[in-house]
Design a protein around this motif. Sequence first.
Motif, PDB file in Angstrom:
ATOM      1  N   HIS A  79      -8.267 -28.487 -21.408  1.00  0.00           N
ATOM      2  CA  HIS A  79      -7.640 -28.026 -22.649  1.00  0.00           C
ATOM      3  C   HIS A  79      -7.454 -26.518 -22.679  1.00  0.00           C
ATOM      4  O   HIS A  79      -7.314 -25.934 -23.747  1.00  0.00           O
ATOM      5  CB  HIS A  79      -8.457 -28.499 -23.858  1.00  0.00           C
ATOM      6  CG  HIS A  79      -8.451 -29.988 -24.008  1.00  0.00           C
ATOM      7  ND1 HIS A  79      -9.334 -30.688 -24.807  1.00  0.00           N
ATOM      8  CD2 HIS A  79      -7.651 -30.936 -23.447  1.00  0.00           C
ATOM      9  CE1 HIS A  79      -9.082 -31.984 -24.719  1.00  0.00           C
ATOM     10  NE2 HIS A  79      -8.072 -32.165 -23.891  1.00  0.00           N
ATOM     11  N   THR A 137     -19.254 -35.458 -25.519  1.00  0.00           N
ATOM     12  CA  THR A 137     -17.898 -35.618 -26.056  1.00  0.00           C
ATOM     13  C   THR A 137     -17.814 -36.896 -26.870  1.00  0.00           C
ATOM     14  O   THR A 137     -18.378 -37.926 -26.485  1.00  0.00           O
ATOM     15  CB  THR A 137     -16.813 -35.608 -24.954  1.00  0.00           C
ATOM     16  OG1 THR A 137     -15.557 -35.980 -25.536  1.00  0.00           O
ATOM     17  CG2 THR A 137     -17.119 -36.540 -23.794  1.00  0.00           C
ATOM     18  N   SER A 138     -17.090 -36.836 -27.973  1.00  0.00           N
ATOM     19  CA  SER A 138     -16.954 -38.010 -28.828  1.00  0.00           C
ATOM     20  C   SER A 138     -15.942 -39.008 -28.257  1.00  0.00           C
ATOM     21  O   SER A 138     -15.771 -40.089 -28.804  1.00  0.00           O
ATOM     22  CB  SER A 138     -16.513 -37.576 -30.232  1.00  0.00           C
ATOM     23  OG  SER A 138     -15.278 -36.897 -30.143  1.00  0.00           O
ATOM     24  N   ASP A 177     -25.309 -38.085 -24.930  1.00  0.00           N
ATOM     25  CA  ASP A 177     -24.777 -37.614 -26.219  1.00  0.00           C
ATOM     26  C   ASP A 177     -25.844 -37.824 -27.293  1.00  0.00           C
ATOM     27  O   ASP A 177     -26.548 -38.828 -27.284  1.00  0.00           O
ATOM     28  CB  ASP A 177     -23.510 -38.396 -26.587  1.00  0.00           C
ATOM     29  CG  ASP A 177     -22.649 -37.656 -27.592  1.00  0.00           C
ATOM     30  OD1 ASP A 177     -21.559 -37.193 -27.204  1.00  0.00           O
ATOM     31  OD2 ASP A 177     -23.064 -37.532 -28.764  1.00  0.00           O
ATOM     32  N   PHE A 210     -16.536 -29.962 -32.727  1.00  0.00           N
ATOM     33  CA  PHE A 210     -15.385 -30.152 -33.613  1.00  0.00           C
ATOM     34  C   PHE A 210     -15.713 -31.159 -34.698  1.00  0.00           C
ATOM     35  O   PHE A 210     -15.729 -30.867 -35.871  1.00  0.00           O
ATOM     36  CB  PHE A 210     -14.182 -30.661 -32.832  1.00  0.00           C
ATOM     37  CG  PHE A 210     -13.764 -29.711 -31.759  1.00  0.00           C
ATOM     38  CD1 PHE A 210     -12.881 -28.695 -32.040  1.00  0.00           C
ATOM     39  CD2 PHE A 210     -14.289 -29.810 -30.483  1.00  0.00           C
ATOM     40  CE1 PHE A 210     -12.522 -27.792 -31.072  1.00  0.00           C
ATOM     41  CE2 PHE A 210     -13.934 -28.910 -29.505  1.00  0.00           C
ATOM     42  CZ  PHE A 210     -13.052 -27.904 -29.784  1.00  0.00           C
ATOM     43  N   ARG A 211     -15.996 -32.390 -34.273  1.00  0.00           N
ATOM     44  CA  ARG A 211     -16.031 -33.494 -35.227  1.00  0.00           C
ATOM     45  C   ARG A 211     -17.358 -33.622 -35.970  1.00  0.00           C
ATOM     46  O   ARG A 211     -17.420 -34.258 -36.997  1.00  0.00           O
ATOM     47  CB  ARG A 211     -15.610 -34.787 -34.540  1.00  0.00           C
ATOM     48  CG  ARG A 211     -14.142 -34.696 -34.233  1.00  0.00           C
ATOM     49  CD  ARG A 211     -13.540 -35.754 -33.403  1.00  0.00           C
ATOM     50  NE  ARG A 211     -12.175 -35.347 -33.132  1.00  0.00           N
ATOM     51  CZ  ARG A 211     -11.823 -34.454 -32.215  1.00  0.00           C
ATOM     52  NH1 ARG A 211     -12.733 -33.900 -31.445  1.00  0.00           N
ATOM     53  NH2 ARG A 211     -10.563 -34.113 -32.067  1.00  0.00           N
ATOM     54  N   ALA A 256     -17.587 -30.619 -26.272  1.00  0.00           N
ATOM     55  CA  ALA A 256     -18.198 -29.586 -27.106  1.00  0.00           C
ATOM     56  C   ALA A 256     -19.719 -29.719 -27.216  1.00  0.00           C
ATOM     57  O   ALA A 256     -20.422 -28.718 -27.358  1.00  0.00           O
ATOM     58  CB  ALA A 256     -17.570 -29.629 -28.491  1.00  0.00           C
TER      59      ALA A 256
END
Length: 232
Positions: free
Chosen positions: A106, A172-173, A196, A23-24, A12
């Motif tokens: 996904h 991405t986490s 990131d 998201f997070r 994301a």
Amino acid sequence: MPKKKLVVLSGAGISAESGIPTFRDAGGLWEGHDVMEVASPQGWKKNPALVLDFYNQRRKAAKQAQPNDAHKIVKRLEDYFDVTVITQNVDDLHEKAGSSHVIHLHGSLFQMRSSLDENLVYDIEGDIHLGDKCPKGSQLRPHIVWFGEAVPLITTAAEISIDSDVFIVVGTSLQVYPAAGLIEYLHRDTLKFLVDLNPPSVDYIKNLTIIADKASEGMRKVMEKLMEIFPN
Ligand code: APR
């Protein structure tokens, strides 16, 4: 000489600069919703109208979004490498930037499927409504892999990843498996980069350069390094 194989695993964070929230970063809430309400088979069973509406809105937002420099650099890497993009994102910004080989681990906002038979998949541009049925008579749902569901493309993604010479993780986490596991099976000598804003901790990975920056700037730095390592 054939081009070296390069894989980009995106999440994301690569689309954040295009205005699509991650998201997070939002503290478990996703656009004001509990993730499990809108992204799980249980949520779908409980309130399909809410889930359809949620993804209809996400589709509208994705249609308006434009690829940012990070997506564009990923496309430009094709001039020098044999590139496969493995994305966890359901937007189409890699495609809009022109990337030729994109695997949507996904699923995609721009496809819908039967809720009875996962092989009945259809392209979609507009909304999915309650009452829209597949030929077998079941409600059509977004073609998205929800929490607790299998990830059918993971084997293909793993085979391509293991075979890579260069592997770039961006935005991405690395919290969600099996996607997060792809980086764990790479060869020691595969050249690895992680871009990131707030890099997840991956000290156990060998031969990894971490770039703590936003995706566009981080990818620019990766491109620069790759041009030094692999001069034409
Ligand atoms: N540039 C680079 N990285 C960024 C930026 C930015 N502008 N903004 C945020 N990030 C980073 C965050 O630091 C975080 O590490 O992007 C990452 C986003 O992580 P998540 O929100 O967890 O997204 P992702 O890893 O893609 O989620 C994986 O979880 O909910 C499911 O199926 C959904 O595909 C999704 C999966």
